[in-house]
Write a protein that holds these residues in place. Structure first.
Motif, PDB file in Angstrom:
ATOM      1  N   ILE A  66      22.936  46.168  40.537  1.00 17.17           N
ATOM      2  CA  ILE A  66      24.170  45.486  40.165  1.00 17.17           C
ATOM      3  C   ILE A  66      24.708  46.050  38.860  1.00 17.17           C
ATOM      4  O   ILE A  66      23.955  46.595  38.052  1.00 17.17           O
ATOM      5  N   CYS A  67      26.008  45.942  38.698  1.00 11.82           N
ATOM      6  CA  CYS A  67      26.660  46.325  37.447  1.00 11.82           C
ATOM      7  C   CYS A  67      27.421  45.110  36.948  1.00 11.82           C
ATOM      8  O   CYS A  67      28.327  44.618  37.629  1.00 11.82           O
ATOM      9  N   VAL A  68      27.050  44.600  35.797  1.00 11.51           N
ATOM     10  CA  VAL A  68      27.666  43.394  35.256  1.00 11.51           C
ATOM     11  C   VAL A  68      28.832  43.775  34.343  1.00 11.51           C
ATOM     12  O   VAL A  68      28.666  44.545  33.404  1.00 11.51           O
ATOM     13  N   VAL A  69      30.016  43.247  34.654  1.00  6.65           N
ATOM     14  CA  VAL A  69      31.202  43.511  33.839  1.00  6.65           C
ATOM     15  C   VAL A  69      31.805  42.182  33.410  1.00  6.65           C
ATOM     16  O   VAL A  69      31.531  41.134  33.996  1.00  6.65           O
ATOM     17  N   ALA A  70      32.633  42.221  32.379  1.00  5.76           N
ATOM     18  CA  ALA A  70      33.204  40.991  31.833  1.00  5.76           C
ATOM     19  C   ALA A  70      34.362  40.468  32.653  1.00  5.76           C
ATOM     20  O   ALA A  70      34.649  39.261  32.648  1.00  5.76           O
ATOM     21  N   ASP A  71      35.045  41.352  33.368  1.00  3.94           N
ATOM     22  CA  ASP A  71      36.271  40.972  34.049  1.00  3.94           C
ATOM     23  C   ASP A  71      36.401  41.800  35.319  1.00  3.94           C
ATOM     24  O   ASP A  71      36.015  42.981  35.329  1.00  3.94           O
ATOM     25  N   PRO A  72      36.931  41.228  36.410  1.00  2.60           N
ATOM     26  CA  PRO A  72      37.094  42.011  37.646  1.00  2.60           C
ATOM     27  C   PRO A  72      37.885  43.298  37.453  1.00  2.60           C
ATOM     28  O   PRO A  72      37.683  44.273  38.184  1.00  2.60           O
TER      29      PRO A  72
END
Length: 285
Positions: free
Chosen positions: A83-89
């Motif tokens: 998974i890659c966790v990002v702050a915003d879509p």
């Protein structure tokens, strides 16, 4: 006093609610819409309403989708274990389009020097090194900072030279972690190098030992560019029991041995390699 018809004033007000749009920009947008043919204006309004009605969040990753799983989660080509966790879509698009030459890793509760990435990339470009390492700072809860680094700086090394340096501190954070290094993306992708999910700790070291097998040149920067926060008090390490430590070190020992056998250095450094089983990281004190 109103200068425009009420309907136009209302349109200007709605545009002015958009982020980054001031009153003058809102007026320009409103007049632009008025200049459109009725069909185009209607299509514009319908697109807004349609997006609002149909676009939802993916139930798995919370990316935007028009129903069901998003294109990433529904793709059979994706590895569902990564998974890659990002702050915003919106950041998903940037990640998907990224095709850089290098990879750099950062822990979320640590800090990078503002010039870290630039200096690491410049060093890689100037020396053509496959792995660039920088010194790092260990930051204690009271704010005390200690600089750590072992490798001879500003000297391009081949694999055998780097392996000899590694044996001086085989259990160190400096060599073991991923966050004070810059890697070549093509090497990682070509050999499918990843962190092993079965390792609860020292997965960084396994990643690095795997990477070193395929890298040919190495370079170190003396400047500390990474700030490792000790405020976490090694919560993960504290949860690892002695049996896990022994098991993990035994697994890593196998990779150490394979690397040094490959380099023809195993007999020379056999004692140091075995010392890893009982060694502790001096740069963690």
């Amino acid at each position: 006093m109103e200068y425009f018809p009420a309907a136009l004033e209302k349109l200007v007000e709605q545009f002015a609610r958009l982020p980054g749009i001031g009153s003058k920009s809102a007026q320009r947008l409103a007049f632009f819409v008025l200049s459109l043919p009725e069909e185009e204006a209607k299509a514009f309004a319908d697109a807004i309403v349609d997006a609002k009605r149909t676009v939802t969040f993916c139930p798995v990753c919370r990316n935007l989708t028009d129903g069901g799983l998003c294109p990433i989660c529904s793709s059979p080509k994706r590895d569902e274990h990564v998974i890659c966790v990002v702050a915003d879509p919106r950041d998903v698009v940037a990640i998907e389009r990224a095709r850089g030459k290098y990879l750099q890793f950062v822990d979320s509760d640590d800090q990078l020097d503002p010039n870290a990435t630039r200096l690491l990339v410049e060093a890689a470009e100037e020396t053509q090194a496959d792995l660039v390492i920088c010194n790092y700072c260990s930051v204690m809860p009271d704010g005390k900072t200690t600089v750590h680094g072992f490798m001879q700086p500003y000297t391009r090394m081949d694999k055998a030279q780097f392996a000899r340096c590694l044996m001086e501190e085989p259990a160190s954070f400096y060599y073991g972690v991923m966050w004070n290094k810059l890697y070549r993306r093509e090497i990682i992708m070509a050999h499918d190098i990843r962190c092993d999910e079965e390792f609860t700790w020292s997965e960084d070291m396994l990643f690095n030992l795997s990477y070193i097998r395929y890298a040919d040149s190495f370079y170190a920067i003396r400047t500390p560019l990474y700030y490792y926060s000790r405020r976490r008090k090694h919560s993960l390490s504290a949860s690892v029991n002695p049996a896990q430590v022994v098991t993990t070190k035994a697994s890593l020992f196998k990779y150490y041995k394979e690397l040094y056998v490959q380099l023809g250095l195993y007999d020379q450094y056999k004692l140091q390699i075995y010392s890893y089983l009982v060694a502790t990281a001096k740069d963690l004190d």
